[in-house]
Write a protein that holds these residues in place. Structure first.
Motif, PDB file in Angstrom:
ATOM      1  N   ASP A 174       0.939  -0.977   0.080  1.00  0.00           N
ATOM      2  CA  ASP A 174       0.048   0.170   0.089  1.00  0.00           C
ATOM      3  C   ASP A 174       0.826   1.214   0.008  1.00  0.00           C
ATOM      4  OD1 ASP A 174      -2.733   1.223   0.189  1.00  0.00           O
ATOM      5  OD2 ASP A 174      -2.153   1.841   1.917  1.00  0.00           O
ATOM      6  N   ILE A 175       2.068   1.087   0.576  1.00  0.00           N
ATOM      7  CA  ILE A 175       2.883   2.368   0.878  1.00  0.00           C
ATOM      8  C   ILE A 175       3.688   2.563  -0.721  1.00  0.00           C
ATOM      9  CG2 ILE A 175       5.256   2.904   1.503  1.00  0.00           C
ATOM     10  CD1 ILE A 175       4.338   2.032   4.522  1.00  0.00           C
ATOM     11  N   ILE A 176       3.992   1.566  -1.383  1.00  0.00           N
ATOM     12  CA  ILE A 176       4.460   1.660  -2.641  1.00  0.00           C
ATOM     13  C   ILE A 176       3.470   2.264  -3.589  1.00  0.00           C
ATOM     14  CG2 ILE A 176       5.154   0.375  -4.643  1.00  0.00           C
ATOM     15  CD1 ILE A 176       6.638  -1.363  -2.474  1.00  0.00           C
ATOM     16  N   LEU A 177       2.116   1.613  -3.381  1.00  0.00           N
ATOM     17  CA  LEU A 177       1.091   2.203  -4.328  1.00  0.00           C
ATOM     18  C   LEU A 177       0.884   3.497  -4.471  1.00  0.00           C
ATOM     19  CD1 LEU A 177      -2.336   0.292  -4.460  1.00  0.00           C
ATOM     20  CD2 LEU A 177      -2.471   2.621  -3.511  1.00  0.00           C
ATOM     21  N   LYS A 178       0.893   4.191  -2.795  1.00  0.00           N
ATOM     22  CA  LYS A 178       0.621   5.469  -2.654  1.00  0.00           C
ATOM     23  C   LYS A 178       2.055   6.420  -3.204  1.00  0.00           C
ATOM     24  CE  LYS A 178      -2.785   5.464   1.043  1.00  0.00           C
ATOM     25  NZ  LYS A 178      -2.573   5.002   2.441  1.00  0.00           N
ATOM     26  N   GLY A 179       3.090   5.791  -3.154  1.00  0.00           N
ATOM     27  CA  GLY A 179       4.298   6.537  -3.414  1.00  0.00           C
ATOM     28  C   GLY A 179       4.270   6.642  -5.115  1.00  0.00           C
ATOM     29  N   ARG A 180       3.554   5.617  -5.810  1.00  0.00           N
ATOM     30  CA  ARG A 180       3.695   5.785  -7.192  1.00  0.00           C
ATOM     31  C   ARG A 180       2.552   6.626  -7.954  1.00  0.00           C
ATOM     32  NH1 ARG A 180       6.105   1.445 -10.160  1.00  0.00           N
ATOM     33  NH2 ARG A 180       4.281   0.872 -11.152  1.00  0.00           N
ATOM     34  N   GLY A 181       1.683   7.285  -7.179  1.00  0.00           N
ATOM     35  CA  GLY A 181       0.700   8.079  -7.641  1.00  0.00           C
ATOM     36  C   GLY A 181      -0.262   7.184  -8.644  1.00  0.00           C
ATOM     37  N   SER A 182      -0.338   7.752  -9.760  1.00  0.00           N
ATOM     38  CA  SER A 182      -1.393   7.195 -10.673  1.00  0.00           C
ATOM     39  C   SER A 182      -1.241   5.761 -11.129  1.00  0.00           C
ATOM     40  CB  SER A 182      -1.981   8.171 -11.711  1.00  0.00           C
ATOM     41  OG  SER A 182      -0.721   8.072 -12.734  1.00  0.00           O
ATOM     42  N   TYR A 183       0.242   5.610 -11.008  1.00  0.00           N
ATOM     43  CA  TYR A 183       0.639   4.277 -11.643  1.00  0.00           C
ATOM     44  C   TYR A 183       0.393   3.188 -10.795  1.00  0.00           C
ATOM     45  CZ  TYR A 183       3.108   6.514 -15.272  1.00  0.00           C
ATOM     46  OH  TYR A 183       3.517   7.544 -16.221  1.00  0.00           O
ATOM     47  N   GLU A 184      -0.053   3.300  -9.392  1.00  0.00           N
ATOM     48  CA  GLU A 184      -0.558   2.479  -8.332  1.00  0.00           C
ATOM     49  C   GLU A 184       0.519   1.219  -8.103  1.00  0.00           C
ATOM     50  OE1 GLU A 184      -4.747   1.715  -8.699  1.00  0.00           O
ATOM     51  OE2 GLU A 184      -5.077   3.435  -7.492  1.00  0.00           O
ATOM     52  N   ASP A 185      -0.323   0.223  -8.120  1.00  0.00           N
ATOM     53  CA  ASP A 185       0.613  -1.241  -7.729  1.00  0.00           C
ATOM     54  C   ASP A 185       0.995  -1.940  -9.068  1.00  0.00           C
ATOM     55  OD1 ASP A 185      -1.937  -2.155  -7.913  1.00  0.00           O
ATOM     56  OD2 ASP A 185      -1.310  -3.361  -6.349  1.00  0.00           O
ATOM     57  N   ARG A 186       0.505  -1.380 -10.232  1.00  0.00           N
ATOM     58  CA  ARG A 186       0.693  -2.063 -11.533  1.00  0.00           C
ATOM     59  C   ARG A 186       1.914  -2.465 -11.961  1.00  0.00           C
ATOM     60  NH1 ARG A 186      -3.389   1.597 -12.613  1.00  0.00           N
ATOM     61  NH2 ARG A 186      -1.904   2.672 -13.872  1.00  0.00           N
ATOM     62  N   PHE A 187       2.135  -3.494 -12.412  1.00  0.00           N
ATOM     63  CA  PHE A 187       3.578  -3.770 -12.967  1.00  0.00           C
ATOM     64  C   PHE A 187       3.884  -3.067 -14.285  1.00  0.00           C
ATOM     65  CE2 PHE A 187       3.285  -7.726 -10.208  1.00  0.00           C
ATOM     66  CZ  PHE A 187       3.880  -7.188  -9.213  1.00  0.00           C
ATOM     67  N   GLU A 188       4.333  -1.646 -13.940  1.00  0.00           N
ATOM     68  CA  GLU A 188       4.804  -1.067 -15.322  1.00  0.00           C
ATOM     69  C   GLU A 188       5.663   0.138 -14.808  1.00  0.00           C
ATOM     70  OE1 GLU A 188       0.902  -0.056 -16.903  1.00  0.00           O
ATOM     71  OE2 GLU A 188       1.132   1.958 -15.995  1.00  0.00           O
ATOM     72  N   SER A 189       6.458   0.553 -15.465  1.00  0.00           N
ATOM     73  CA  SER A 189       7.555   1.604 -15.143  1.00  0.00           C
ATOM     74  C   SER A 189       6.854   2.851 -14.822  1.00  0.00           C
ATOM     75  CB  SER A 189       8.592   1.980 -16.438  1.00  0.00           C
ATOM     76  OG  SER A 189       9.219   0.993 -16.774  1.00  0.00           O
ATOM     77  N   GLY A 190       7.179   3.337 -13.504  1.00  0.00           N
ATOM     78  CA  GLY A 190       6.652   4.690 -13.108  1.00  0.00           C
ATOM     79  C   GLY A 190       7.630   5.474 -12.751  1.00  0.00           C
ATOM     80  N   PRO A 191       7.207   6.717 -12.268  1.00  0.00           N
ATOM     81  CA  PRO A 191       8.099   7.573 -11.763  1.00  0.00           C
ATOM     82  C   PRO A 191       8.735   7.030 -10.618  1.00  0.00           C
ATOM     83  CG  PRO A 191       6.060   8.372 -11.235  1.00  0.00           C
ATOM     84  CD  PRO A 191       5.816   7.208 -11.991  1.00  0.00           C
ATOM     85  N   ALA A 192      10.013   7.541 -10.070  1.00  0.00           N
ATOM     86  CA  ALA A 192      10.564   7.236  -8.855  1.00  0.00           C
ATOM     87  C   ALA A 192       9.612   7.811  -7.574  1.00  0.00           C
ATOM     88  CB  ALA A 192      11.928   7.896  -8.745  1.00  0.00           C
ATOM     89  N   MET A 193       9.311   6.879  -6.642  1.00  0.00           N
ATOM     90  CA  MET A 193       8.687   7.448  -5.751  1.00  0.00           C
ATOM     91  C   MET A 193       9.431   8.020  -4.559  1.00  0.00           C
ATOM     92  SD  MET A 193       8.179   3.778  -3.676  1.00  0.00           S
ATOM     93  CE  MET A 193       7.936   2.872  -5.332  1.00  0.00           C
TER      94      MET A 193
END
Lengths: 124, 512
Positions: B350-369
């Motif tokens: 959940d912490i990772i999900l919140k840190g990735r913003g709209s990328y949530e916890d999906r397995f795709e490249s997102g911004p650095a949290m």
């Protein structure tokens, strides 16, 4: 009497299983209710079937012959099971209504079933 | 007479009642009461552990009716262990819910939480099969409420499946209990075990069928193949503290198999002794393999963690199915580990999900949290613990289970499945870690609206606290394994359990 009770349990269970496997939430609720009826009669029958015998032993009546009494425990169990099944059914109906509102249809998987083309697709 | 065995059941119930009244006092009052109750449960757990460490039983006669006529609560090492694990997990999960304001998203989070604890502790302490059914219903109804806490379309859909499958499970439970009562004439676990030993030959078939039906019911709770399909989506779509708390829910199924089947169909059951064990072992192995595939195929981190929980439950089933004392001891060690670490993993996801913003916890490249290095290191530690790599407790748990399996005729299959499943999960977690923490999009390519929120440090404490269990389980492995060995020894000694329950006299006088 035994064959009647067992037939009733069998028919209720079979109908319950059939309805539970349906794709819409309302038949599923009905199916679970029928299953609960079946299990209640089953529990009741597990205390052995008797007619016209009291469940409460009267201490003042002198020597007690257990054969003249029915088993009170299954009756208590059935009472508990009825209350729990009733509460659960009420909860499930509310949940089914909520799912209907949020998913836009009453399919158990929230699928949009197009009955004309017989195509199922997931709601976006 | 000491009321120790009754307190873990009644404390959450009373707290629940108080919380209903405290509802008008605002969220801060509710939080204070709820958290105090969990602290109280932790203190009680310590008392339970120290009480049971002398191998004594406490049989608490509710209403002062002697067993088998009344309902009893039975406190032994296994119950004390389960209550302790529950309290630890509850403390972490409740802390996370309070620091992230999850409990504000609906009206009655704390009440439901306490009632869930009431149901769990009751299920762990009761010595009566029908009472176990009632406590199952209590904890399930609370869990339905918690699962749907907050809103979301996917949550409702997964919740519907969860509720329906558990209602079917309850119906089967009643059929099994009814059949057992019809043949044995008792509902007390100890008395059932005593009656099975002297059951006439022609009744054994019905008893065996009812026992396997009970196994199906506990299989639904424990998410055993083929009854696990509800589990990944239910766990992945609920709020994080609830998912963390649900890590103990699957273990209720495991506990019930150890308690009910282990006692009733234990060493004294004659022809039916441990007849269920091959089923548990075989289905556990299948579940483990499919769970590993699920871990690999998951599309998001929360779904992946749910499959990791499934894999840990399957490992526990394998341990239970080995039906030896050493295996049961290893299983209990792995149970403590997997429950607490799985809870930490859900919170971390959940912490990772919140840190990735709209990328949530999906397995795709997102911004650095934000605080990626800190979160990433903790993720690595958690992944090592969860997948069972040295030096953390998951590794020791698996080694203990595999070494207990050495004498089993299925040893080759068990080792192969456990190790292959372990390899698949390690590979998948390595891929997850590199995808989330290494393959990041450059800062400027992500619009500000898609970026995550900063790390909630207070909430992060809950993750660290639960994860600390892993090094503690390794550092204090000696006393902890000594305790689990004694627990397994006590759980296997069903004669002592039966005697303790059936010989407890009623309290004759009330001493104030």
């Amino acid at each position: 009497m035994e064959w009647l009770i067992s037939l009733a349990i069998g028919v209720l269970t079979a109908s319950g299983v059939y309805l539970t496997l349906r794709a819409r939430t309302f038949p599923v609720v009905m199916g679970l209710t029928l299953l609960a009826y079946a299990v209640n009669i089953f529990l009741f029958a597990m205390g052995r079937l008797t007619v016209g015998l009291p469940a409460v032993i009267d201490k003042t009546a002198g020597a007690v012959n257990i054969a003249n009494h029915s088993d009170p425990l299954p009756q208590a169990l059935v009472l508990t099971a009825i209350v729990i099944a009733f509460g659960m059914t009420a909860f499930l109906i509310v949940l089914a209504l909520k799912a209907r509102g949020e998913l836009g249809n009453d399919h158990v998987d929230g699928l949009d079933v197009d009955s004309d083309n017989n195509v199922t697709k997931e709601v976006k | 007479m000491s009321h120790l065995a009754a307190w873990p059941v009644f404390l959450p119930l009373i707290t629940g009642f108080i919380l209903i009244l405290a509802h008008m006092g605002g969220i801060r009052l509710q939080r204070a009461i709820s958290f105090l109750a969990v602290i109280g449960l932790l203190v009680l757990s310590a008392a339970l552990i120290s009480f049971t460490s002398t191998d004594q039983y406490q049989v608490y006669l509710l209403g002062n009716w002697t067993a088998p006529f009344g309902i009893v609560l039975v406190l032994d090492r296994l119950s004390a262990l389960m209550v302790t694990v529950t309290s630890l997990l509850a403390a972490g999960s409740l802390w996370y819910a309070m620091t992230t304001d999850t409990d504000k998203k609906g009206a009655h989070f704390h009440i439901l939480f306490q009632l869930l604890l009431f149901g769990l502790n009751g299920a762990f302490l009761t010595g009566d099969v029908f009472n176990l059914f009632v406590f199952f219903e209590v904890l399930l109804l609370a869990s339905y409420g918690l699962l749907l806490h907050g809103n979301g379309r996917l949550r409702t859909k997964a919740g519907l499946h969860y509720v329906v499958i558990n209602l079917i499970g309850s119906t089967l439970f009643l059929f099994a209990v009814g059949a057992l009562y019809g043949v044995l004439g008792t509902l007390n676990i100890a008395d059932m075990a005593a009656k099975i030993a002297i059951a006439p030959q022609e009744d054994l078939g019905v008893i065996a069928a009812a026992g396997l039906l009970l196994l199906v019911v506990f299989g639904v709770k424990a998410a055993m193949f083929p009854l696990y399909l509800w589990m990944p989506s239910a766990y992945a779509n609920t709020s994080a503290p609830v998912a963390a708390m649900f890590a103990i829910m699957t273990k209720v199924g495991i506990y019930s198999i150890i308690r009910i089947h282990g006692t009733i169909f234990g060493t004294e059951a004659g022809e039916l002794a441990f007849y269920y064990a091959p089923w548990v072992l075989g289905l556990g192995l299948i579940t483990l393999f499919l769970a590993a595939l699920g871990v690999m195929a998951a599309r998001g981190l929360r779904e992946q963690v749910a499959y990791l929980v499934l894999a840990s439950v399957a490992t526990l089933l394998v341990g239970v199915g080995l039906m030896s004392q050493a295996a049961l001891s290893a299983t209990l060690y792995y149970l403590i580990h997997s429950t607490l670490i799985a809870g930490a993993m859900f919170l971390l996801a959940d912490i990772i999900l919140k840190g990735r913003g709209s990328y949530e916890d999906r397995f795709e490249s997102g911004p650095a949290m934000p605080n990626a290095i800190l979160i990433g290191s903790i993720f690595m530690v958690a992944a090592i613990a969860m997948t069972g790599m040295p030096p953390l407790s998951g590794f020791f748990g698996k080694v203990l289970i595999l070494s207990a399996a050495l004498d089993d005729s299925w040893f080759a299959i068990i080792t192969t499945v456990v190790l292959v499943a372990g390899l698949i999960t390690i590979l998948s977690m390595a891929r997850t870690g590199s995808l989330i923490f290494y393959k990041i999009l450059p800062e400027e390519s992500v619009p500000a609206s898609d970026r995550g929120e900063p790390l909630n440090r207070m909430a992060f404490i809950a993750v660290i606290g639960l994860l600390l269990a892993s090094p503690i389980l390794v550092v204090f492995a000696q006393p902890i394994t000594a305790f689990t060995e004694a627990t397994a020894n006590q759980a296997f000694n069903s004669v002592a359990y039966i005697n303790a329950v059936l010989s407890t006299p009623a309290v004759t006088e009330v001493n104030n």
